[in-house]
Enzyme design. Structure first.
Site, PDB file in Angstrom:
ATOM      1  N   TYR A   1      14.749  31.895   5.545  1.00  0.00           N
ATOM      2  CA  TYR A   1      13.537  32.628   5.912  1.00  0.00           C
ATOM      3  C   TYR A   1      13.521  33.024   7.378  1.00  0.00           C
ATOM      4  O   TYR A   1      13.933  32.230   8.231  1.00  0.00           O
ATOM      5  CB  TYR A   1      12.297  31.764   5.653  1.00  0.00           C
ATOM      6  CG  TYR A   1      11.860  31.714   4.218  1.00  0.00           C
ATOM      7  CD1 TYR A   1      11.475  32.874   3.544  1.00  0.00           C
ATOM      8  CD2 TYR A   1      11.811  30.505   3.538  1.00  0.00           C
ATOM      9  CE1 TYR A   1      11.063  32.811   2.224  1.00  0.00           C
ATOM     10  CE2 TYR A   1      11.393  30.439   2.221  1.00  0.00           C
ATOM     11  CZ  TYR A   1      11.023  31.594   1.561  1.00  0.00           C
ATOM     12  OH  TYR A   1      10.622  31.535   0.278  1.00  0.00           O
TER      13      TYR A   1
ATOM     14  N   ARG B   1     -10.149  -0.126  15.021  1.00  0.00           N
ATOM     15  CA  ARG B   1     -10.147   0.727  13.846  1.00  0.00           C
ATOM     16  C   ARG B   1     -11.271   0.194  12.965  1.00  0.00           C
ATOM     17  O   ARG B   1     -12.425   0.524  13.196  1.00  0.00           O
ATOM     18  CB  ARG B   1      -8.766   0.663  13.167  1.00  0.00           C
ATOM     19  CG  ARG B   1      -8.575   1.674  12.082  1.00  0.00           C
ATOM     20  CD  ARG B   1      -7.112   1.739  11.618  1.00  0.00           C
ATOM     21  NE  ARG B   1      -6.619   0.465  11.116  1.00  0.00           N
ATOM     22  CZ  ARG B   1      -5.381   0.291  10.642  1.00  0.00           C
ATOM     23  NH1 ARG B   1      -4.525   1.294  10.605  1.00  0.00           N
ATOM     24  NH2 ARG B   1      -5.001  -0.884  10.207  1.00  0.00           N
TER      25      ARG B   1
ATOM     26  N   MET C   1      10.609  25.203   0.792  1.00  0.00           N
ATOM     27  CA  MET C   1       9.783  24.289   0.016  1.00  0.00           C
ATOM     28  C   MET C   1      10.637  23.381  -0.880  1.00  0.00           C
ATOM     29  O   MET C   1      10.450  22.176  -0.913  1.00  0.00           O
ATOM     30  CB  MET C   1       8.787  25.082  -0.840  1.00  0.00           C
ATOM     31  CG  MET C   1       7.777  24.184  -1.550  1.00  0.00           C
ATOM     32  SD  MET C   1       6.685  25.100  -2.644  1.00  0.00           S
ATOM     33  CE  MET C   1       5.729  26.051  -1.502  1.00  0.00           C
TER      34      MET C   1
ATOM     35  N   LYS D   1       0.839  -1.196   0.000  1.00  0.00           N
ATOM     36  CA  LYS D   1       0.000   0.000   0.000  1.00  0.00           C
ATOM     37  C   LYS D   1       0.877   1.250   0.000  1.00  0.00           C
ATOM     38  O   LYS D   1       2.056   1.183   0.363  1.00  0.00           O
ATOM     39  CB  LYS D   1      -0.882  -0.019   1.253  1.00  0.00           C
ATOM     40  CG  LYS D   1      -0.060  -0.054   2.530  1.00  0.00           C
ATOM     41  CD  LYS D   1      -0.893  -0.478   3.705  1.00  0.00           C
ATOM     42  CE  LYS D   1      -0.016  -0.495   4.953  1.00  0.00           C
ATOM     43  NZ  LYS D   1      -0.652  -1.139   6.074  1.00  0.00           N
TER      44      LYS D   1
HETATM   45  C1  PLP Z   1       0.129  -2.015   6.727  1.00  0.00           C
HETATM   46  C2  PLP Z   1      -0.410  -3.234   7.240  1.00  0.00           C
HETATM   47  C3  PLP Z   1       0.431  -4.299   7.625  1.00  0.00           C
HETATM   48  C4  PLP Z   1       1.922  -4.222   7.620  1.00  0.00           C
HETATM   49  O1  PLP Z   1       2.414  -3.691   8.801  1.00  0.00           O
HETATM   50  P1  PLP Z   1       3.957  -3.568   9.106  1.00  0.00           P
HETATM   51  O2  PLP Z   1       4.032  -3.078  10.489  1.00  0.00           O
HETATM   52  O3  PLP Z   1       4.489  -2.576   8.127  1.00  0.00           O
HETATM   53  O4  PLP Z   1       4.540  -4.899   8.893  1.00  0.00           O
HETATM   54  C5  PLP Z   1      -0.158  -5.482   7.993  1.00  0.00           C
HETATM   55  N1  PLP Z   1      -1.503  -5.606   8.038  1.00  0.00           N
HETATM   56  C6  PLP Z   1      -2.324  -4.607   7.696  1.00  0.00           C
HETATM   57  C7  PLP Z   1      -3.786  -4.829   7.756  1.00  0.00           C
HETATM   58  C8  PLP Z   1      -1.824  -3.390   7.288  1.00  0.00           C
HETATM   59  O5  PLP Z   1      -2.647  -2.409   6.954  1.00  0.00           O
END
Ligand code: PLP
Length: 813
Positions: free
Chosen positions: A707, A581, A756, A483
């Site tokens: 700045y 969550r 920036m 992701k």
């Molecule tokens: C991102 C994620 C992981 C991976 O977690 P890490 O700590 O990076 O290994 C595993 N399970 C779910 C559901 C996630 O969203």
């Protein structure tokens, strides 16, 4: 060489529909994109997994092609065109090539083996081309289609052929062998590459050796022990073997390291000699020794191995100055390789619409009449849409009149560099024989790397994957979380690499990420963690699998799946065991099961939960409680559903700290990307954020930097400006000496506020820092986890924050 259409029709079994009896065939075309000579091309409509050549016939007719080999009569106006209808277009191509090959009574060298075919072929060409007019396979054209196209290049001027043959399945080599009919052969080696298609290594060897069934001479390396297998199919072949320091081989070679590579001292038939090999790596040395042995055995004497040049197997694309793109191909300049490079230029500019420019040296005539070669070159340039030619050398200059495009000529590379024309927004192919020194042209036209880049080491990614994998049971599945663009490291690249290593699932956050992966050819299962209902149709269209975390989402998705006619579409049930969550609560499992049983269109592929605090020993009781709840809830779900599914709960920290709870699958995230606790020293960093020093200034004590004048100096200082700022993802919290970068391995604190696009670092204590020097923001020597600790954030944030405008550069070690 040209054939009449009726001659061609006589070469293989076909039903001929001849509407243009005068058509001649001098070119064979298997891919419509390679069309150069429409009037004299014979197009083979080939049906493959990726496309059907019959679909391109109408378009080719329009482009002027008149002759076609087809498996069925296409839906088009046949007037003026010839159709040779057969059962199998590839077989037709092969039969035509075999008949063509049969007309030449010349020595033909056939090369096969797992690795090194192309290198050995190109090197033999380099070594023998002074003495022979050689026809050889272009690039690594060694397949069922590549070999016939290569053989077709034989013509009356050829007095030696060198062809390579590669196979991936049983049955293929006998077809290649019947076409090539080599008189002499080289067997390069036998490795595990392409083992998949064969029942055993033995079967693969036997199949490969079929290439040599009618050879008079076969050269090989003794350690591959192919004698018995060869004798079975060709008892009369003369076998000549070589080996390092061996009395058993016909040619014994002793290697001595030398300054520029190594020296090969050999003994063959009582005679000894030596050659310099300009390489030190094992693979190149093996390939060079094949050439040595072949040359000796074939009676061509001691070859000049020192002349061998590395084969750039790929044309290199580089960013050029003023919006130009460079294609660097400066290792040889025979017409064959010019054609390949032009194809590449053409293909890479179709989308960008950039103007096509070619900077070209004299072309090697390779035994042909020079003016004919340049005439053909001119034709190739115009048919590939080249609008500008810069010719360098006396040969090409003297044929200036032949070229119809915008053109300029220079007698030498030096003359060109002294008076370099202007280039702007063009795609420039830079193509020359090695003696022309075109590296200097590349250096002059290449954009200096003063961008900020994030380098991603894909070998280390694979290393981390394998390392984590090695701590699991072999049957445990793996999901790589890619992701957020693989935590900023490049999701497509990561997925491609991990697919090779049998990663079972990929996890993305949103549907679009999954769609991009599918478009890039990733076929593995992909889970979308946050499937937006507005994207369900696309999600199903691209075979993505949703995480389902609530009743509302479940009903919405079931509705979409029903509407699109899905059946048992895989979904992944998320359980909330304490993270609070997303997810169903364990108490909701009974009603979840009841609903699920009502949806025939869905099937639970997996159920999972996420650990809230797996990395923290103080939370271990909580983590274990989460795991227990998860196991109970999934057991109940399974019982109620009446079928099983994959269960998974461990993330990276979970894999390291609770491997006994790996269940059926684990989800790897941050560990893949090289961030690990201090005791995990085997995990390798994969990402380095780098930039360079743009400018250095001496600034007096009491002046201020940046700045709001926040950077104050308590001594006379040297301040360097670097082209990276918060818009690139550099955290503003690093400013005002709270963070540092590395220059020449030493700490250079950020001074003043981070801007920036640019910021300043203090290099007063780095005596030899100079403009153009590399600056490391994070990398092997400045770990992301250390930065995160100093900043009071987590490594995830630092990695994912590197913005999209920072170019990612991928490499393998
Ligand atoms: C991102 C994620 C992981 C991976 O977690 P890490 O700590 O990076 O290994 C595993 N399970 C779910 C559901 C996630 O969203």
């Amino acid at each position: 060489m040209t054939y009449s259409i009726s001659q061609i029709a006589g070469l293989f079994a076909c039903r001929a529909v001849i509407n243009n009896p005068d058509a001649r065939v001098s070119h064979l075309l298997s891919d419509s994109r390679n069309l150069l000579y429409p009037a004299e091309s014979l197009f083979f409509a080939i049906n493959t997994k990726t496309g059907d050549g019959h679909d391109y016939i109408v378009q080719l007719q329009k482009a002027g092609v008149r002759s076609f080999v087809v498996e069925r009569m296409p839906d088009c106006n046949p007037s003026g065109c010839n159709f040779l209808i057969c059962d199998d277009s590839i077989e037709a191509l092969q039969q035509i090539a075999a008949a063509h090959r049969g007309r030449f009574d010349i020595p033909v060298i056939g090369i096969t083996g797992s690795n090194g075919k192309t290198v050995v072929k190109e090197w033999l060409y380099q070594l023998l081309s002074d003495r022979y007019r050689i026809c050889r396979s272009p690039k690594s054209y060694n397949s069922q289609i590549g070999v016939p196209l290569s053989l077709w290049e034989l013509d009356d001027s050829s007095d030696l052929g060198i062809f390579e043959a590669g196979i991936s399945r049983p049955g293929e080599m006998s077809r290649l062998s019947r076409m090539i009919r080599p008189t002499a052969g080289i067997f390069t080696n036998l490795l595990a590459a392409h083992d998949e298609g064969f029942a055993s290594r033995q079967q693969k060897l036997a199949e490969k050796l079929l290439l040599f069934s009618s050879c008079e001479l076969l050269v090989y390396r003794k350690k591959y022990a192919i004698e018995d297998a060869v004798r079975k199919i060709n008892p009369s072949v003369r076998l000549v073997s070589w080996e390092l320091d061996s009395d058993e081989a016909d040619i014994s070679v002793h290697l001595k390291p030398s300054a520029s590579g190594c020296e090969a001292q050999y003994v063959f038939g009582g005679e000894s000699g030596s050659c310099l090999i300009p390489f030190a790596d094992e693979a190149s040395i093996e390939d060079a020794l094949h050439c040595l042995a072949f040359s000796l055995a074939w009676g061509a004497g001691r070859p000049e191995l020192s002349r061998l040049e590395h084969i750039g197997m790929r044309l290199k694309m580089l960013d050029g100055i003023r919006g130009c793109t460079l294609i660097d191909d400066s290792y040889n300049s025979d017409l064959n390789s010019v054609a390949i490079a032009l194809d590449f230029l053409h293909a890479n500019t179709e989308q960008t619409g950039q103007q096509r420019t070619v900077i070209l040296s004299d072309v090697r005539p390779g035994g042909r009449i020079e003016s004919e070669v340049y005439e053909q070159l001119a034709l190739m340039l115009s048919s590939k849409g080249v609008s500008r030619l810069v010719g360098i050398g006396r040969g090409i200059s003297s044929h200036a009149d032949l070229f119809g495009c915008r053109k300029q000529f220079f007698p030498s590379t030096a003359a060109f560099l002294a008076d370099m024309p202007d280039f702007r927004d063009e795609a420039i192919l830079v193509k020359a024989g090695r003696s022309f020194g075109f590296e200097q042209i590349i250096a002059a036209l290449e954009k200096k790397q003063h961008e900020t880049v994030m380098e991603v080491n894909l070998s280390s990614l694979v290393h981390n994957y394998k390392l984590m994998r090695s701590q699991l049971r072999p049957e445990t599945k793996t999901m790589a979380m890619i992701k957020a663009n693989a935590y900023g490291c490049g999701d497509i690249e990561a997925a491609k690499c991990l697919t090779h290593h049998h990663c079972d699932y990929f996890g993305v956050a949103v549907t679009d990420e999954g769609v991009e992966l599918r478009k890039a050819g990733i076929n593995a299962s992909i889970i979308v963690m946050n499937p937006e209902p507005s994207c369900f149709d696309r999600l199903i269209e691209y075979r993505l699998e949703p995480e389902v975390y609530s009743f509302r989402l479940l009903r919405q998705f079931a509705e979409a799946a029903d509407r699109l006619g899905a059946s048992r579409y895989p979904i992944h049930i998320k359980l909330d065991t304490g993270m609070h969550r997303l997810g169903f609560l364990p108490s909701e499992v009974d009603s979840l099961a009841a609903e699920l049983s009502g949806f025939r269109s869905l099937s639970v592929a997996s159920a999972f939960s996420h650990l809230a605090t797996a990395d923290d020993p103080a939370g271990d009781d909580f983590t274990l409680a989460q795991i227990r709840q998860f196991e109970d809830a999934t057991a109940r779900l399974k019982e109620l559903l009446g079928y099983g599914f994959i269960r998974h709960i461990l993330n990276t920290a979970g894999i390291w700290r609770f491997p006994e709870h790996q269940l059926d699958m684990v989800r790897m995230g941050i560990g893949l990307y090289g961030v690990a606790p201090d005791d995990k020293t085997d995990i390798r960093n994969i990402a380095s954020l780098k930039t360079i020093i743009l400018q250095i200034k001496d600034v007096k004590k009491d002046e201020t930097i940046g700045y709001n004048r926040r950077g104050t100096l308590d001594r006379d200082s040297r301040i360097a400006a670097i082209p990276i700022g918060y818009a690139d993802g550099l955290d503003r919290a690093f400013g005002n000496r709270r963070g540092y970068a590395l220059v020449k391995g030493q700490k250079a604190p950020f001074i003043g506020n981070i801007c920036m696009d640019v910021c300043m670092i203090d290099v007063t204590d780095i005596a030899d820092a100079s403009e153009g020097d590399e600056v490391i923001i994070f990398g092997d020597d400045l770990p992301i986890s250390r930065l995160a600790a100093e900043l009071g954030t987590i490594p995830y944030e630092i990695l994912t924050k590197v913005s999209a405008r920072v170019k990612r550069v991928y490499y393998n070690e």
